[in-house]
Write a protein that holds these residues in place. Structure first.
Motif, short mmCIF file in Angstrom:
data_model
loop_
_atom_site.label_atom_id
_atom_site.label_comp_id
_atom_site.label_asym_id
_atom_site.label_seq_id
_atom_site.Cartn_x
_atom_site.Cartn_y
_atom_site.Cartn_z
N UNK A 138 0.86 -1.19 0.00
CA UNK A 138 0.00 0.00 0.00
C UNK A 138 0.89 1.23 0.00
N UNK A 139 0.85 1.97 -1.12
CA UNK A 139 1.68 3.15 -1.25
C UNK A 139 0.85 4.40 -0.95
N UNK A 140 1.44 5.27 -0.14
CA UNK A 140 0.83 6.55 0.20
C UNK A 140 1.91 7.61 0.08
N UNK A 141 1.90 8.35 -1.02
CA UNK A 141 2.93 9.35 -1.24
C UNK A 141 4.27 8.69 -1.45
N UNK A 142 5.27 9.12 -0.68
CA UNK A 142 6.60 8.53 -0.83
C UNK A 142 6.86 7.41 0.17
N UNK A 162 10.85 0.12 -2.15
CA UNK A 162 9.93 -0.85 -2.74
C UNK A 162 10.30 -1.10 -4.20
N UNK A 163 10.55 -0.02 -4.92
CA UNK A 163 10.89 -0.14 -6.34
C UNK A 163 12.27 -0.77 -6.54
N UNK A 164 13.27 -0.35 -5.75
CA UNK A 164 14.63 -0.85 -5.94
C UNK A 164 14.77 -2.32 -5.56
N UNK A 194 11.09 -14.81 13.76
CA UNK A 194 10.41 -13.52 13.68
C UNK A 194 11.15 -12.60 12.71
N UNK A 195 10.39 -11.86 11.96
CA UNK A 195 10.94 -10.95 10.95
C UNK A 195 11.79 -9.86 11.59
N UNK A 196 12.93 -9.56 10.96
CA UNK A 196 13.79 -8.46 11.40
C UNK A 196 13.89 -7.37 10.33
N UNK A 197 14.24 -7.77 9.09
CA UNK A 197 14.32 -6.76 8.04
C UNK A 197 14.33 -7.42 6.66
N UNK A 198 14.02 -6.60 5.66
CA UNK A 198 14.07 -7.04 4.27
C UNK A 198 15.51 -6.88 3.79
N UNK A 199 16.01 -7.87 3.11
CA UNK A 199 17.40 -7.82 2.62
C UNK A 199 17.48 -7.18 1.25
N UNK A 242 1.50 -16.43 9.70
CA UNK A 242 1.42 -15.17 10.43
C UNK A 242 1.95 -14.04 9.55
N UNK A 243 1.53 -12.83 9.84
CA UNK A 243 1.91 -11.67 9.02
C UNK A 243 2.73 -10.67 9.84
N UNK A 244 3.47 -9.86 9.12
CA UNK A 244 4.20 -8.74 9.70
C UNK A 244 4.08 -7.56 8.74
N UNK A 245 3.87 -6.38 9.29
CA UNK A 245 3.79 -5.16 8.49
C UNK A 245 5.13 -4.43 8.55
N UNK A 246 5.56 -3.93 7.40
CA UNK A 246 6.84 -3.23 7.30
C UNK A 246 6.59 -1.89 6.61
N UNK A 247 7.17 -0.84 7.15
CA UNK A 247 7.08 0.47 6.52
C UNK A 247 8.39 0.75 5.79
#
Length: 138
Positions: free
Chosen positions: A76-80, A108-110, A133-138, A97-102
């Motif tokens: 879900x994109x909102x502005x930048x 997102x594009x790169x 448990x999720x820590x970060x996107x690589x 299970x889900x995790x939300x990441x901002x």
């Protein structure tokens, strides 16, 4: 006359009521989260669910750290800015299970993040709860 102090019956009764209210709130939130996860799962093809169940974990640098892949459920994109929902599977608990990441829109594009795609992630294994448990996107 009821005196509220350590060891009094009134104090015990109030403590029980407070704990009961807390338990009811936690149970309601848990049911709401489970219902939302079930709703999301209904929209995911069985092939993707099976692929998610078969994800492996590879040891990474750091204590109890592992790399794996997470399924992007939505972007879900909102502005930048962007809010990305990832889904994982816990084989030890036999549940999704889900995790939300901002993220920023440029991240997102790169990183090529899109709905229904698997992306590499860093996970930490919790030995007490027996799940990654999720820590970060690589």
């Amino acid at each position: 006359m009821i005196i509220m102090g350590p060891g009094s019956w009134a104090g015990l009764a109030i403590g029980v009521v407070v704990c009961a209210i807390f338990a009811v709130v936690i149970i309601k939130l848990s049911k709401k989260t489970k219902a939302k996860t079930d709703e999301i799962l209904a929209q995911i093809p069985e092939e993707k669910k099976n692929e998610l169940r078969n994800q492996t974990y590879t040891e990474a640098d750091g204590k109890n750290m592992y790399t794996s892949n997470g399924l992007v459920v939505s972007v879900d994109e909102e502005g930048d800015k962007a809010k990305v929902m990832l889904m994982f599977y816990s084989s030890e608990h036999d549940e999704f299970y889900t995790r939300n990441v901002k993220l920023t829109r440029s991240d997102v594009e790169s990183k090529g993040i899109a709905a229904n795609a698997f992306i590499p992630v860093l996970m930490k294994y919790d030995k007490d709860m027996h799940y990654y448990d999720f820590k970060k996107i690589l």
